[in-house]
Design a protein around this motif. Structure first.
Motif, PDB file in Angstrom:
ATOM      1  N   LYS A 146      27.593  -1.867   6.103  1.00 18.58           N
ATOM      2  CA  LYS A 146      28.722  -1.608   5.084  1.00 18.58           C
ATOM      3  C   LYS A 146      29.413  -0.302   5.538  1.00 18.58           C
ATOM      4  CE  LYS A 146      29.908  -1.426   0.136  1.00 18.58           C
ATOM      5  NZ  LYS A 146      29.702  -1.243  -1.113  1.00 18.58           N
ATOM      6  N   ALA A 147      28.787   0.818   5.537  1.00 22.80           N
ATOM      7  CA  ALA A 147      29.380   2.219   5.829  1.00 22.80           C
ATOM      8  C   ALA A 147      29.810   2.200   7.489  1.00 22.80           C
ATOM      9  CB  ALA A 147      28.414   3.321   5.595  1.00 22.80           C
ATOM     10  N   LEU A 148      29.269   1.371   8.213  1.00 22.70           N
ATOM     11  CA  LEU A 148      30.079   1.441   9.649  1.00 22.70           C
ATOM     12  C   LEU A 148      31.095   0.771  10.180  1.00 22.70           C
ATOM     13  CD1 LEU A 148      28.765   2.722  12.460  1.00 22.70           C
ATOM     14  CD2 LEU A 148      27.559   0.668  12.734  1.00 22.70           C
ATOM     15  N   GLU A 149      31.468  -0.183   8.903  1.00 24.12           N
ATOM     16  CA  GLU A 149      32.620  -0.984   9.148  1.00 24.12           C
ATOM     17  C   GLU A 149      33.802  -0.459   9.918  1.00 24.12           C
ATOM     18  OE1 GLU A 149      35.412  -4.466   6.810  1.00 24.12           O
ATOM     19  OE2 GLU A 149      33.935  -3.218   5.869  1.00 24.12           O
ATOM     20  N   GLY A 150      34.117  -0.794  10.772  1.00 27.90           N
ATOM     21  CA  GLY A 150      35.495  -0.419  11.674  1.00 27.90           C
ATOM     22  C   GLY A 150      35.202   1.068  12.285  1.00 27.90           C
ATOM     23  N   ARG A 151      33.948   1.416  12.385  1.00 27.56           N
ATOM     24  CA  ARG A 151      33.527   2.733  12.981  1.00 27.56           C
ATOM     25  C   ARG A 151      32.435   2.688  13.914  1.00 27.56           C
ATOM     26  NH1 ARG A 151      37.601   3.442  10.293  1.00 27.56           N
ATOM     27  NH2 ARG A 151      38.106   5.010   8.803  1.00 27.56           N
ATOM     28  N   ASN A 152      32.383   3.685  14.604  1.00 32.88           N
ATOM     29  CA  ASN A 152      31.298   3.562  16.001  1.00 32.88           C
ATOM     30  C   ASN A 152      30.381   4.807  15.371  1.00 32.88           C
ATOM     31  OD1 ASN A 152      32.295   1.720  17.327  1.00 32.88           O
ATOM     32  ND2 ASN A 152      32.800   3.049  19.308  1.00 32.88           N
ATOM     33  N   ALA A 153      30.388   5.320  14.089  1.00 35.25           N
ATOM     34  CA  ALA A 153      29.437   6.166  13.753  1.00 35.25           C
ATOM     35  C   ALA A 153      29.267   6.196  12.350  1.00 35.25           C
ATOM     36  CB  ALA A 153      29.644   7.602  14.238  1.00 35.25           C
ATOM     37  N   VAL A 154      28.162   6.766  11.947  1.00 33.81           N
ATOM     38  CA  VAL A 154      27.830   6.506  10.327  1.00 33.81           C
ATOM     39  C   VAL A 154      26.666   7.724  10.183  1.00 33.81           C
ATOM     40  CG1 VAL A 154      26.066   4.905  10.488  1.00 33.81           C
ATOM     41  CG2 VAL A 154      27.086   5.284   8.473  1.00 33.81           C
ATOM     42  N   LEU A 162      23.935   8.077  13.272  1.00 34.62           N
ATOM     43  CA  LEU A 162      23.792   7.043  14.114  1.00 34.62           C
ATOM     44  C   LEU A 162      25.202   6.678  14.565  1.00 34.62           C
ATOM     45  CD1 LEU A 162      21.889   3.665  13.299  1.00 34.62           C
ATOM     46  CD2 LEU A 162      24.323   3.397  13.984  1.00 34.62           C
ATOM     47  N   GLY A 163      25.114   6.675  16.051  1.00 36.65           N
ATOM     48  CA  GLY A 163      26.127   6.244  16.933  1.00 36.65           C
ATOM     49  C   GLY A 163      26.146   5.013  17.745  1.00 36.65           C
ATOM     50  N   VAL A 164      27.250   4.236  17.692  1.00 36.70           N
ATOM     51  CA  VAL A 164      26.928   3.104  18.796  1.00 36.70           C
ATOM     52  C   VAL A 164      28.136   2.981  19.623  1.00 36.70           C
ATOM     53  CG1 VAL A 164      26.301   1.735  16.610  1.00 36.70           C
ATOM     54  CG2 VAL A 164      28.677   1.946  16.926  1.00 36.70           C
ATOM     55  N   GLY A 165      28.002   2.028  20.496  1.00 38.11           N
ATOM     56  CA  GLY A 165      28.869   2.039  21.552  1.00 38.11           C
ATOM     57  C   GLY A 165      29.002   0.949  22.182  1.00 38.11           C
ATOM     58  N   LYS A 166      29.757   0.708  23.355  1.00 41.72           N
ATOM     59  CA  LYS A 166      29.813  -0.319  24.352  1.00 41.72           C
ATOM     60  C   LYS A 166      28.726  -0.487  25.255  1.00 41.72           C
ATOM     61  CE  LYS A 166      33.185   1.788  27.244  1.00 41.72           C
ATOM     62  NZ  LYS A 166      34.420   1.802  27.968  1.00 41.72           N
ATOM     63  N   ASP A 167      28.183   0.657  25.375  1.00 45.16           N
ATOM     64  CA  ASP A 167      26.984   1.012  26.268  1.00 45.16           C
ATOM     65  C   ASP A 167      26.077   2.240  25.607  1.00 45.16           C
ATOM     66  OD1 ASP A 167      28.184   3.016  27.395  1.00 45.16           O
ATOM     67  OD2 ASP A 167      29.066   1.705  29.085  1.00 45.16           O
ATOM     68  N   GLU A 170      28.182   5.443  26.093  1.00 47.10           N
ATOM     69  CA  GLU A 170      29.241   5.846  24.878  1.00 47.10           C
ATOM     70  C   GLU A 170      28.492   6.057  23.671  1.00 47.10           C
ATOM     71  OE1 GLU A 170      33.399   3.926  23.812  1.00 47.10           O
ATOM     72  OE2 GLU A 170      31.693   2.532  23.289  1.00 47.10           O
ATOM     73  N   ALA A 171      27.529   5.412  23.301  1.00 49.83           N
ATOM     74  CA  ALA A 171      26.899   5.443  22.099  1.00 49.83           C
ATOM     75  C   ALA A 171      26.457   7.126  21.947  1.00 49.83           C
ATOM     76  CB  ALA A 171      25.645   4.851  21.844  1.00 49.83           C
ATOM     77  N   LEU A 172      25.859   7.770  23.168  1.00 49.28           N
ATOM     78  CA  LEU A 172      25.299   9.104  23.287  1.00 49.28           C
ATOM     79  C   LEU A 172      26.573   9.972  23.130  1.00 49.28           C
ATOM     80  CD1 LEU A 172      23.142  11.241  23.828  1.00 49.28           C
ATOM     81  CD2 LEU A 172      23.686  11.042  26.203  1.00 49.28           C
ATOM     82  N   ARG A 173      27.838   9.511  23.622  1.00 47.05           N
ATOM     83  CA  ARG A 173      28.940  10.403  23.388  1.00 47.05           C
ATOM     84  C   ARG A 173      29.435  10.636  22.031  1.00 47.05           C
ATOM     85  NH1 ARG A 173      30.613   8.032  28.257  1.00 47.05           N
ATOM     86  NH2 ARG A 173      32.110   6.351  27.115  1.00 47.05           N
ATOM     87  N   VAL A 177      29.897  14.177  19.999  1.00 50.22           N
ATOM     88  CA  VAL A 177      31.230  14.272  19.237  1.00 50.22           C
ATOM     89  C   VAL A 177      30.857  14.556  17.856  1.00 50.22           C
ATOM     90  CG1 VAL A 177      33.437  13.441  18.904  1.00 50.22           C
ATOM     91  CG2 VAL A 177      32.525  13.344  21.042  1.00 50.22           C
ATOM     92  N   VAL A 178      30.342  13.484  17.337  1.00 52.36           N
ATOM     93  CA  VAL A 178      29.864  13.563  15.707  1.00 52.36           C
ATOM     94  C   VAL A 178      29.153  14.948  15.311  1.00 52.36           C
ATOM     95  CG1 VAL A 178      28.661  12.529  13.592  1.00 52.36           C
ATOM     96  CG2 VAL A 178      30.145  10.988  15.348  1.00 52.36           C
ATOM     97  N   GLU A 179      28.227  15.305  16.125  1.00 51.42           N
ATOM     98  CA  GLU A 179      27.454  16.612  15.910  1.00 51.42           C
ATOM     99  C   GLU A 179      28.432  17.719  16.033  1.00 51.42           C
ATOM    100  OE1 GLU A 179      24.067  19.602  15.183  1.00 51.42           O
ATOM    101  OE2 GLU A 179      25.076  17.318  14.598  1.00 51.42           O
ATOM    102  N   LYS A 180      29.258  17.741  17.293  1.00 51.26           N
ATOM    103  CA  LYS A 180      30.064  18.794  17.071  1.00 51.26           C
ATOM    104  C   LYS A 180      31.132  18.941  16.109  1.00 51.26           C
ATOM    105  CE  LYS A 180      33.669  18.293  20.499  1.00 51.26           C
ATOM    106  NZ  LYS A 180      34.950  18.626  19.517  1.00 51.26           N
ATOM    107  N   SER A 181      31.600  17.647  15.788  1.00 48.81           N
ATOM    108  CA  SER A 181      32.681  17.633  14.658  1.00 48.81           C
ATOM    109  C   SER A 181      32.077  18.074  13.269  1.00 48.81           C
ATOM    110  CB  SER A 181      33.049  16.123  14.619  1.00 48.81           C
ATOM    111  OG  SER A 181      33.967  15.881  15.738  1.00 48.81           O
TER     112      SER A 181
END
Length: 216
Positions: A146-154, A162-167, A170-173, A177-181
């Motif tokens: 639910k919280a991840l809807e339309g996003r690549n991180a939660v 948690l980060g997600v991606g096309k591979d 990207e999930a690691l990036r 980026v979330v940690e830096k932000s």
């Protein structure tokens, strides 16, 4: 079979990377990636050190949660990964970390606003906090989807991110980026607060990342 071995090797490599870059400590966190040709996915085993993890330790599971290959017990967060893969066909890889700044935000149950350009490009906007549920439970998966809807991180409340991606790359990036932000936002708040980007600017930068960024 080569694709299964490749997936296992990549999961092992990402485990070492999240440890070396302080996105987690010890054995915490978990990693998985789809293997489309085999209609299954590879996931880290429960409670094993990333530094000593071998490809054969990575567990191969189908989308009903049945172990297809491997002798290890899969991550306790298998239900979480299953829920995300069922809900989001665009997601090919998942990395769950316990990085310090993102976990601080998750513990305070404060989302990361869409105020940093690279964050909104790769994540799609702000990073929400899910509703709390105990680790390893199906409810955690429901709340996270639910919280991840339309996003690549939660942010996982009182837990981590948690980060997600096309591979897996990207999930690691996304995790990086979330940690830096999260760190940037915490410092910005010491100076009076972060200024969020407009939805128009967020949408424009997200579209640029998806369609024009990098070497196509």
């Amino acid at each position: 079979m080569n694709q299964i071995m490749n997936a296992r090797q990549k999961v092992v490599e990402k485990g070492v990377q999240i440890l070396e870059t302080s996105l987690t400590v010890g054995t915490w966190g978990n990693i998985s990636c789809r293997i489309p040709s085999e209609d299954c996915f590879a996931i880290t085993p429960s409670g094993m050190n990333y530094e000593t993890l071998k490809p054969e330790d990575v567990v191969i599971v189908d989308f009903n949660g049945k172990i297809l290959n491997g002798t290890r017990k899969p991550s306790i967060e298998l239900p979480l990964h299953l829920a995300i893969y069922h809900a989001r066909q665009d997601i090919q890889a998942i990395i769950h970390t316990h990085s310090a700044y993102a976990t601080a935000m998750a513990t305070a149950r404060k989302g990361i606003p869409g105020a940093v350009e690279d964050l909104v490009q790769i994540v799609g906007g702000d990073v929400r906090v899910n509703e709390y549920a105990l680790p390893g439970t199906p409810q955690l998966g429901i709340n996270t989807v639910k919280a991840l809807e339309g996003r690549n991180a939660v942010l996982l409340a009182n837990h981590g991110m948690l980060g997600v991606g096309k591979d897996l790359d990207e999930a690691l990036r996304v995790c990086q980026v979330v940690e830096k932000s999260a760190k940037i936002i915490l410092f910005a708040r010491l100076m009076g607060g972060a200024i969020e980007l407009s939805q128009e600017d967020i949408t424009g930068m997200r579209n640029f990342y998806l369609n024009d960024y990098g070497q196509k």
